[in-house]
Design a protein around this motif. Structure first.
Motif, PDB file in Angstrom:
ATOM      1  N   UNK A   1     -30.502 -31.410 135.735  1.00 29.06           N
ATOM      2  CA  UNK A   1     -30.595 -30.765 134.427  1.00 29.06           C
ATOM      3  C   UNK A   1     -31.333 -31.656 133.437  1.00 29.06           C
ATOM      4  N   UNK A   2     -31.011 -32.949 133.463  1.00 36.11           N
ATOM      5  CA  UNK A   2     -31.669 -33.884 132.553  1.00 36.11           C
ATOM      6  C   UNK A   2     -33.146 -34.060 132.906  1.00 36.11           C
ATOM      7  N   UNK A   3     -33.435 -34.207 134.194  1.00 34.03           N
ATOM      8  CA  UNK A   3     -34.830 -34.374 134.612  1.00 34.03           C
ATOM      9  C   UNK A   3     -35.669 -33.157 134.235  1.00 34.03           C
ATOM     10  N   UNK A   4     -35.136 -31.972 134.473  1.00 30.91           N
ATOM     11  CA  UNK A   4     -35.921 -30.770 134.209  1.00 30.91           C
ATOM     12  C   UNK A   4     -36.115 -30.543 132.706  1.00 30.91           C
ATOM     13  N   UNK A   5     -35.109 -30.901 131.924  1.00 30.00           N
ATOM     14  CA  UNK A   5     -35.260 -30.800 130.473  1.00 30.00           C
ATOM     15  C   UNK A   5     -36.381 -31.710 129.992  1.00 30.00           C
ATOM     16  N   UNK A   6     -36.481 -32.896 130.591  1.00 27.66           N
ATOM     17  CA  UNK A   6     -37.560 -33.806 130.232  1.00 27.66           C
ATOM     18  C   UNK A   6     -38.912 -33.271 130.645  1.00 27.66           C
TER      19      UNK A   6
ATOM     20  N   UNK B   1     -38.348 -25.330 140.406  1.00 31.50           N
ATOM     21  CA  UNK B   1     -37.177 -26.105 140.814  1.00 31.50           C
ATOM     22  C   UNK B   1     -35.918 -25.552 140.145  1.00 31.50           C
ATOM     23  N   UNK B   2     -34.872 -25.372 140.930  1.00 33.36           N
ATOM     24  CA  UNK B   2     -33.651 -24.738 140.435  1.00 33.36           C
ATOM     25  C   UNK B   2     -32.422 -25.633 140.494  1.00 33.36           C
ATOM     26  N   UNK B   3     -32.436 -26.672 141.310  1.00 34.51           N
ATOM     27  CA  UNK B   3     -31.265 -27.543 141.418  1.00 34.51           C
ATOM     28  C   UNK B   3     -31.099 -28.326 140.127  1.00 34.51           C
ATOM     29  N   UNK B   4     -29.889 -28.413 139.657  1.00 33.42           N
ATOM     30  CA  UNK B   4     -29.629 -29.142 138.413  1.00 33.42           C
ATOM     31  C   UNK B   4     -28.647 -30.295 138.625  1.00 33.42           C
ATOM     32  N   UNK B   5     -28.424 -30.643 139.877  1.00 35.27           N
ATOM     33  CA  UNK B   5     -27.530 -31.751 140.196  1.00 35.27           C
ATOM     34  C   UNK B   5     -28.318 -32.853 140.896  1.00 35.27           C
ATOM     35  N   UNK B   6     -27.697 -33.534 141.827  1.00 32.31           N
ATOM     36  CA  UNK B   6     -28.352 -34.658 142.494  1.00 32.31           C
ATOM     37  C   UNK B   6     -29.419 -34.222 143.486  1.00 32.31           C
ATOM     38  N   UNK B   7     -29.466 -32.930 143.807  1.00 38.24           N
ATOM     39  CA  UNK B   7     -30.451 -32.444 144.760  1.00 38.24           C
ATOM     40  C   UNK B   7     -31.836 -32.234 144.172  1.00 38.24           C
ATOM     41  N   UNK B   8     -31.977 -32.399 142.862  1.00 37.00           N
ATOM     42  CA  UNK B   8     -33.263 -32.135 142.198  1.00 37.00           C
ATOM     43  C   UNK B   8     -34.433 -32.923 142.783  1.00 37.00           C
ATOM     44  N   UNK B   9     -34.321 -34.244 142.970  1.00 37.37           N
ATOM     45  CA  UNK B   9     -35.476 -34.980 143.509  1.00 37.37           C
ATOM     46  C   UNK B   9     -35.828 -34.569 144.930  1.00 37.37           C
TER      47      UNK B   9
ATOM     48  N   UNK C   1     -29.472 -28.502 149.369  1.00 44.15           N
ATOM     49  CA  UNK C   1     -30.875 -28.164 149.105  1.00 44.15           C
ATOM     50  C   UNK C   1     -31.616 -27.927 150.415  1.00 44.15           C
ATOM     51  N   UNK C   2     -31.416 -28.807 151.381  1.00 44.06           N
ATOM     52  CA  UNK C   2     -32.083 -28.656 152.679  1.00 44.06           C
ATOM     53  C   UNK C   2     -31.637 -27.386 153.384  1.00 44.06           C
ATOM     54  N   UNK C   3     -30.351 -27.060 153.291  1.00 46.85           N
ATOM     55  CA  UNK C   3     -29.831 -25.855 153.928  1.00 46.85           C
ATOM     56  C   UNK C   3     -30.423 -24.609 153.281  1.00 46.85           C
TER      57      UNK C   3
END
Length: 216
Positions: free
Chosen positions: A55-60, A152-160, A207-209
């Motif tokens: 969430x933080x990465x995508x906001x940036x 990109x839709x993941x907003x947790x640790x799966x984002x990268x 994310x992989x699944x």
């Protein structure tokens, strides 16, 4: 630059931003004055109330205005002076996404459980995408508009991880370059403990699944 209670590290991090670069610090609910400190040190501060690394990465990413954007942690484990090295292959047209492959400068910089988790994720990424990556590093660079187009839709640790998988599926040229990795300042919110690492790995496995049936 995602930020959650990093007041102790921010002065060192922000003073090492390359000249002429704009630091976008995304405060993800800090209670130690990180947002105010970052603003006083010249950073552009975005507040993201939804908790989560992604969430933080995508906001940036959404708040950025430059053609090329970089991601970097705010905990002083990664040196912003390395950013020009990471971004150079994108600027030169030799890569679409560049990841900083972490090289510990001391024995305590990268805990064993975090290294093992990273090794396993690298193996899963290779099996899923064919990319032979040594690290799923948080320091990275790419062009902003194509990144947004990945959806990109993941907003947790799966984002990268989702970024890398979708980039590979889109035919992007993904490269790595070595960057020094230092002991972080303060306590890690994600990989500082076995429990935190386990939750991060579960996010990334999800994310992989989810991406397993995507068309490449």
């Amino acid at each position: 630059m995602p930020c959650l209670d990093e007041a102790a590290a921010l002065p060192w991090v922000l003073e090492r931003i390359p000249p002429g670069w704009r630091a976008v610090v995304v405060d993800n609910g800090s209670t130690d004055g990180s947002a105010e400190l970052a603003a006083s040190l010249g950073a552009y501060v975005v507040r993201e109330p939804v908790r989560g690394f992604g969430a933080a990465c995508h906001a940036g990413l959404q708040a950025a205005t430059a053609d090329i954007v970089c991601f970097c942690d705010c905990d002083a484990s990664l040196d912003p002076t390395s950013l020009p090295t990471v971004v150079r292959p994108v600027l030169d047209g030799r890569a679409d996404l560049v990841l900083g492959r972490r090289r510990p400068v001391t024995r305590g910089a990268w805990p064993l459980h975090a290294r093992l988790a990273n090794r396993e994720l690298s193996r899963l990424i290779r099996r899923r995408t064919g990319l032979r990556l040594g690290d799923l590093g948080p320091m990275r660079a790419a062009r902003r508009e194509p990144l947004l187009a990945l959806g990109l839709t993941d907003r947790r640790s799966g984002y990268p991880l989702q970024m890398v998988v979708r980039a590979a599926d889109a035919g992007w040229r993904v490269r790595e370059t070595d960057v020094p990795y230092r002991p972080r300042t303060g306590r890690s919110k994600v990989t500082g403990t076995w429990r935190g690492t386990w939750h991060a790995v579960q996010d990334m496995r999800a994310v992989l699944h989810t991406s397993a049936g995507a068309v490449r």
